[in-house]
Design a protein around this motif. Structure first.
Motif, short mmCIF file in Angstrom:
data_model
loop_
_atom_site.label_atom_id
_atom_site.label_comp_id
_atom_site.label_asym_id
_atom_site.label_seq_id
_atom_site.Cartn_x
_atom_site.Cartn_y
_atom_site.Cartn_z
N GLN A 106 29.92 45.43 32.31
CA GLN A 106 30.19 45.93 30.96
C GLN A 106 30.99 47.21 31.09
O GLN A 106 30.54 48.20 31.65
N ALA A 107 32.22 47.19 30.57
CA ALA A 107 33.09 48.35 30.67
C ALA A 107 34.25 48.19 29.70
O ALA A 107 34.50 47.10 29.18
N SER A 108 34.96 49.29 29.46
CA SER A 108 36.12 49.27 28.59
C SER A 108 37.37 48.93 29.40
O SER A 108 37.53 49.39 30.54
N VAL A 109 38.24 48.15 28.81
CA VAL A 109 39.48 47.78 29.48
C VAL A 109 40.40 48.98 29.67
O VAL A 109 41.28 48.97 30.55
N THR A 110 40.21 50.04 28.90
CA THR A 110 41.05 51.22 29.06
C THR A 110 40.51 52.19 30.10
O THR A 110 41.11 53.24 30.35
N ALA A 111 39.38 51.84 30.73
CA ALA A 111 38.81 52.67 31.81
C ALA A 111 38.13 51.74 32.80
O ALA A 111 36.91 51.78 32.99
N LEU A 112 38.90 50.90 33.45
CA LEU A 112 38.34 49.92 34.38
C LEU A 112 37.74 50.62 35.60
O LEU A 112 38.39 51.48 36.20
N PRO A 113 36.52 50.26 35.97
CA PRO A 113 35.83 50.95 37.06
C PRO A 113 36.21 50.44 38.45
O PRO A 113 35.35 50.16 39.28
N TYR A 114 37.51 50.33 38.69
CA TYR A 114 37.99 49.78 39.96
C TYR A 114 39.15 50.62 40.49
O TYR A 114 39.89 51.23 39.72
N ARG A 115 39.30 50.58 41.80
CA ARG A 115 40.37 51.33 42.44
C ARG A 115 41.71 50.65 42.17
O ARG A 115 41.79 49.47 41.80
N GLN A 116 42.75 51.38 42.41
CA GLN A 116 44.10 50.85 42.26
C GLN A 116 44.34 49.72 43.26
O GLN A 116 43.98 49.82 44.44
N GLY A 117 44.94 48.64 42.79
CA GLY A 117 45.32 47.54 43.68
C GLY A 117 44.16 46.70 44.17
O GLY A 117 44.29 46.05 45.22
N GLY A 118 43.05 46.67 43.45
CA GLY A 118 41.88 45.96 43.94
C GLY A 118 41.82 44.48 43.64
O GLY A 118 40.95 43.78 44.17
N PHE A 119 42.75 43.94 42.83
CA PHE A 119 42.69 42.54 42.43
C PHE A 119 44.02 41.83 42.65
O PHE A 119 45.09 42.43 42.57
N ASP A 120 43.91 40.53 42.91
CA ASP A 120 45.10 39.69 43.10
C ASP A 120 45.56 39.06 41.80
O ASP A 120 46.75 38.77 41.63
N LEU A 121 44.62 38.82 40.90
CA LEU A 121 44.93 38.13 39.65
C LEU A 121 44.08 38.74 38.53
O LEU A 121 42.88 38.95 38.71
N CYS A 122 44.72 39.01 37.41
CA CYS A 122 44.00 39.49 36.23
C CYS A 122 44.25 38.50 35.10
O CYS A 122 45.40 38.17 34.79
N LEU A 123 43.17 38.02 34.51
CA LEU A 123 43.22 37.09 33.39
C LEU A 123 42.86 37.82 32.10
O LEU A 123 41.91 38.61 32.09
N SER A 124 43.59 37.57 31.05
CA SER A 124 43.27 38.18 29.75
C SER A 124 43.55 37.16 28.66
O SER A 124 44.63 37.14 28.06
N TYR A 125 42.57 36.29 28.42
CA TYR A 125 42.73 35.23 27.43
C TYR A 125 42.18 35.66 26.08
O TYR A 125 40.99 35.91 25.93
N PHE A 126 43.05 35.75 25.10
CA PHE A 126 42.69 36.06 23.71
C PHE A 126 41.82 37.32 23.59
O PHE A 126 40.85 37.34 22.85
N GLY A 127 42.20 38.34 24.34
CA GLY A 127 41.50 39.62 24.25
C GLY A 127 42.39 40.76 23.80
O GLY A 127 41.95 41.67 23.12
N LEU A 128 43.67 40.69 24.16
CA LEU A 128 44.57 41.83 23.95
C LEU A 128 44.68 42.22 22.48
O LEU A 128 44.75 43.41 22.15
#
Length: 213
Positions: A106-128
């Motif tokens: 549970q977190a806000s998309v404007t303050a993601l609790p992850y380091r820079q470059g930590g993911f290969d793929l980001c999905l955003s289906y009907f959220g933006l």
């Protein structure tokens, strides 16, 4: 949006429609003037694109994308949402699909609790379109992607027609939608987030988008 954070009815209605593909297709055509076949096809094809990578699903909602995941695999999948109601529904959905290797956050998309470059793929289906600051959201999604990592998703956009724009206006006044821009706005926002290889295709009031870090 505050309505998504707390409202059970909003979560239920959204999930009920989008989880049932036949109903989602009808709703997509009637409400948004869009053929959502591509949306469901993209989800079904997810299992062929994971390749053991690190995937962030934001906002995950009730876990619509889970249907495209294999029960097991070397990938790392994180489902993130601001709403505890949605996360509870996503956990239940994962159990129904027999998925045990999903992390829920549970977190806000404007303050993601992850380091820079930590993911290969980001999905955003009907959220933006639900976010009050979509530019900040896209900038954060881009930040947590590795160089060459990909962002893909769908969102409601303005400019699809008078009926669709009226529905968007009503949802904004009701607190369900945030800052909904046009397909052109979306392309500009993806570029401003530092992303390249940008593709935005609008069908009615739905935009299918992808980009690379």
């Amino acid at each position: 949006m505050d309505d998504w954070r707390h409202a059970r009815l909003t979560a239920f209605v959204y999930d009920f429609g989008i989880e049932r593909e036949w109903l989602g297709r009808i709703g997509g055509r009637l409400v948004w003037g869009a053929d959502l076949s591509r949306f469901y096809r993209d989800i079904h094809d997810l299992r062929t694109r994971l390749e053991g990578g690190r995937i962030l699903d934001v906002a995950c909602g009730g876990g619509t994308a889970f249907r495209g995941l294999p029960e097991e695999g070397p990938h790392r999948y994180v489902a993130l949402d601001l709403s505890p109601v949605m996360l509870r529904r996503a956990r239940a959905n994962a159990r129904r699909h027999g998925l045990r290797d999903i992390g829920f956050v549970q977190a806000s998309v404007t303050a993601l609790p992850y380091r820079q470059g930590g993911f290969d793929l980001c999905l955003s289906y009907f959220g933006l379109h639900c976010f009050p600051d979509p530019q900040a959201a896209l900038t954060e999604m881009a930040r947590v992607l590795r160089p060459g990592g990909r962002l893909q998703g769908t969102t409601v956009v303005s400019g699809g027609g008078l009926r669709q724009d009226t529905v968007i206006s009503l949802f904004r006044r009701g607190g369900v939608f945030g800052d909904v821009g046009s397909a052109e706005n979306l392309s500009s926002r993806l570029a401003a987030a530092g992303l390249g290889e940008i593709s935005v295709e609008r069908d009615g009031a739905v935009a299918f988008f992808s980009a690379r870090r």
